[in-house]
Design a protein around this motif. Structure first.
Motif, PDB file in Angstrom:
ATOM      1  N   ARG A   1       0.859  -1.185   0.000  1.00 45.88           N
ATOM      2  CA  ARG A   1       0.000   0.000   0.000  1.00 45.88           C
ATOM      3  C   ARG A   1       0.896   1.235   0.000  1.00 45.88           C
ATOM      4  O   ARG A   1       1.697   1.410   0.917  1.00 45.88           O
ATOM      5  N   ASP A   2       0.790   2.021  -1.059  1.00 45.93           N
ATOM      6  CA  ASP A   2       1.613   3.229  -1.190  1.00 45.93           C
ATOM      7  C   ASP A   2       3.104   2.913  -1.058  1.00 45.93           C
ATOM      8  O   ASP A   2       3.862   3.644  -0.403  1.00 45.93           O
ATOM      9  N   GLY A   3       3.524   1.777  -1.630  1.00 46.13           N
ATOM     10  CA  GLY A   3       4.938   1.437  -1.685  1.00 46.13           C
ATOM     11  C   GLY A   3       5.483   0.672  -0.500  1.00 46.13           C
ATOM     12  O   GLY A   3       6.640   0.260  -0.514  1.00 46.13           O
ATOM     13  N   ARG A   4       4.669   0.433   0.537  1.00 49.27           N
ATOM     14  CA  ARG A   4       5.160  -0.294   1.712  1.00 49.27           C
ATOM     15  C   ARG A   4       4.310  -1.554   1.907  1.00 49.27           C
ATOM     16  O   ARG A   4       3.158  -1.611   1.489  1.00 49.27           O
ATOM     17  N   PRO A   5       4.881  -2.578   2.542  1.00 48.61           N
ATOM     18  CA  PRO A   5       4.116  -3.812   2.754  1.00 48.61           C
ATOM     19  C   PRO A   5       2.820  -3.554   3.512  1.00 48.61           C
ATOM     20  O   PRO A   5       2.781  -2.766   4.457  1.00 48.61           O
ATOM     21  N   LEU A   6       1.783  -4.230   3.084  1.00 52.76           N
ATOM     22  CA  LEU A   6       0.470  -4.092   3.720  1.00 52.76           C
ATOM     23  C   LEU A   6       0.529  -4.647   5.137  1.00 52.76           C
ATOM     24  O   LEU A   6       1.080  -5.720   5.382  1.00 52.76           O
ATOM     25  N   THR A   7      -0.052  -3.916   6.094  1.00 52.83           N
ATOM     26  CA  THR A   7      -0.033  -4.320   7.492  1.00 52.83           C
ATOM     27  C   THR A   7      -1.421  -4.771   7.954  1.00 52.83           C
ATOM     28  O   THR A   7      -2.424  -4.582   7.254  1.00 52.83           O
ATOM     29  N   TYR A   8      -1.454  -5.334   9.143  1.00 47.80           N
ATOM     30  CA  TYR A   8      -2.736  -5.719   9.739  1.00 47.80           C
ATOM     31  C   TYR A   8      -3.649  -4.510   9.904  1.00 47.80           C
ATOM     32  O   TYR A   8      -4.860  -4.586   9.639  1.00 47.80           O
ATOM     33  N   GLU A   9      -3.094  -3.393  10.319  1.00 45.39           N
ATOM     34  CA  GLU A   9      -3.904  -2.187  10.499  1.00 45.39           C
ATOM     35  C   GLU A   9      -4.451  -1.687   9.170  1.00 45.39           C
ATOM     36  O   GLU A   9      -5.581  -1.183   9.106  1.00 45.39           O
ATOM     37  N   ASP A  10      -3.669  -1.797   8.095  1.00 48.24           N
ATOM     38  CA  ASP A  10      -4.175  -1.439   6.766  1.00 48.24           C
ATOM     39  C   ASP A  10      -5.402  -2.280   6.431  1.00 48.24           C
ATOM     40  O   ASP A  10      -6.430  -1.765   5.977  1.00 48.24           O
TER      41      ASP A  10
END
Length: 293
Positions: A60-69
């Motif tokens: 997401r927006d260049g960074r790995p997707l997180t649980y919060e995302d």
């Protein structure tokens, strides 16, 4: 920007995904299409964290997707997850609370969505009393109630009548217009072509075509030349390539020939009033058949 990059997934000797990748920009509707078993649901489950990929990444927006995302995403799974005994409004409010909305905010959001989706009159009915199409609308309300930052919808139009399709389509357009990236899978290719900015075609776990709908249609090759002439005399098309048919006072020439289309146009102009002259671009359904063949 939501990016899916190089996803691979195997189940024993079966390859479910083999390097799947695409990107969805903010405010874009992305249609994810493929035959049953092609890998659409597996991809969506990996995006949502329900499954783990063997390799590859979702960003997401260049960074790995997180649980919060993912908590902020709206997800509509292929297998519906509604509580059948719970009332419609209570159900949507409940999921809003699970996403962190305060009671008043959840109630307000649920009421607005039920009105928008044509379910205000069924708000106090148990979910099990609804038709499958109306349950589908409730499931969408659940995916939207918290104001998601992205939408991932697996076959959201399945089982809906034309009026419900239109209502759902308008809601998704509004979400995209507000900047939300929307991914949905569907077998209704005419609907995907009408709604989506971009499309990805997956076959046997591989992306076989991906890009803006109009670019894919332009790249799909030229269709047959179609000429419609009104009040043309008999024999005007003698010697021209193609098949001539009559529709009332109109004559329609359809030619697959790639020769001098300007010569055809000149003959048509001499013969009568030309109402149509052009080559039809392939539809998304035709592109899909070609891509997965």
């Amino acid at each position: 920007m939501l990016e899916i990059d190089g996803l691979r997934k195997r189940y024993g000797d079966t390859t479910a995904l083999d390097g799947v990748g695409f990107a969805v920009r903010p405010g874009e509707m992305f249609g994810f299409v493929g035959a049953n078993g092609a890998g659409k649901t597996t991809t969506m489950r990996i995006v949502m964290g329900v499954l783990r990929a063997d390799s590859g990444e979702v960003r997401r927006d260049g960074r790995p997707l997180t649980y919060e995302d993912r908590r902020r995403f709206g997800y509509m799974p292929e297998e519906r997850g509604l509580y059948q005994k719970m009332k419609v409004a209570e159900q949507v409010e409940y999921f809003g609370r699970l996403h962190g909305l305060a009671p008043v905010a959840a109630r307000k959001a649920a009421g607005g969505l039920l009105e928008r989706l044509g379910l205000a009159g069924r708000r106090d009915d148990a979910v099990e009393a609804l038709s499958l199409g109306n349950q589908q609308r409730v499931q969408l309300a659940v995916a939207l109630v918290h104001g998601p930052s992205a939408l991932v919808l697996d076959e959201p139009f399945s089982g809906l009548d034309p009026l419900a399709v239109d209502a759902l389509a308008e809601v998704l357009k509004d979400q995209a217009a507000s900047g939300v990236p929307v991914i949905f899978s569907s077998h209704q290719l005419d609907l995907v072509e009408r709604l989506c900015d971009s499309v990805g075609i997956i076959s046997a776990g591989r992306m076989v075509a991906c890009g803006p709908v109009e670019e894919l249609r332009d790249a799909g090759g030229r269709g047959p030349l179609t000429v419609v002439v009104r009040d043309a005399p008999p024999g005007w098309a003698d010697g021209l390539p193609g098949r001539l048919t009559r529709e009332g006072d109109r004559q329609v020439l359809v030619s697959e020939d790639d020769g001098d289309d300007q010569a055809v146009l000149r003959a048509a102009v001499r013969a009568g009033r030309v109402e149509h002259f052009g080559r039809r671009r392939p539809t998304l359904a035709e592109i899909f058949r070609e891509a997965v063949a």
